[in-house]
Motif scaffolding. Sequence first.
Motif, PDB file in Angstrom:
ATOM      1  N   UNK A   1       0.921  -1.118  -0.131  1.00  0.00           N
ATOM      2  CA  UNK A   1      -0.127  -0.080  -0.011  1.00  0.00           C
ATOM      3  C   UNK A   1       0.787   1.349   0.019  1.00  0.00           C
ATOM      4  N   UNK A   2       0.201   2.481   0.099  1.00  0.00           N
ATOM      5  CA  UNK A   2       1.045   3.701  -0.103  1.00  0.00           C
ATOM      6  C   UNK A   2       2.112   3.847   0.948  1.00  0.00           C
ATOM      7  N   UNK A   3       1.559   3.137   2.235  1.00  0.00           N
ATOM      8  CA  UNK A   3       2.738   3.463   3.520  1.00  0.00           C
ATOM      9  C   UNK A   3       3.772   2.619   3.204  1.00  0.00           C
ATOM     10  N   UNK A   4       3.594   1.374   2.740  1.00  0.00           N
ATOM     11  CA  UNK A   4       4.740   0.409   2.422  1.00  0.00           C
ATOM     12  C   UNK A   4       5.788   1.185   1.409  1.00  0.00           C
ATOM     13  N   UNK A   5       5.302   1.578   0.287  1.00  0.00           N
ATOM     14  CA  UNK A   5       5.736   2.499  -0.704  1.00  0.00           C
ATOM     15  C   UNK A   5       6.721   3.430  -0.226  1.00  0.00           C
TER      16      UNK A   5
END
Length: 200
Positions: free
Chosen positions: A113-117
Amino acid sequence: MSRTWNMKEVVLAVILSVACGVVYLGWSTLWIPISALVGPVGAGFMFGIWVIASPIVAYIIRKPGAALIAEVAAAAVEMLTGSHFGLSALLIGVFQGLGAELAFAIFGYRRFNVWTLMLSGALAAVGSMVYSVIANGMGYYTPTMFWLTLGIQVVSGILLGGLLAKIVVEALARTGVLNSYEMMKSRRRRGTGNGLPTGS
């Protein structure tokens, strides 16, 4: 989710890595005048673009090693197409790729998700600094310069690496060209296969 790469994924990873490598070369050329204006530390805000290959490819393909392979391949393209950084462009790419890969490995390659990216971009910055310390020695930095450089690069990695990667991939997803890749397969399994931005 299968962890075995198929030929279509390999081809896409190569295409995206080459494209990012060309962008890296242009960004490296732009770094010269900007660094002259604001200094190497100030120019650290540019850092994130140099690690964008990792989150882009990992987000689409979702296989172990995707982030590392993409970053090393893009760095190799940058070096071979004439980067003034020379061999160090490739070596730093290895450390950045390892940092980026760690973000996905932490969650067992199950969370994309965007947080992992964004975490991927941040850890790539840490990897970059590790290489810099190995190559130049800690004496190269004053404590203030070290933490300022690292902080600027982490923020840039988060924004121009991870967050921008999310935006780029979502734009590609809307065209339908990613429909046969794991990213869109995962969305269809969850009933969110319309290509619109989601958290995964």
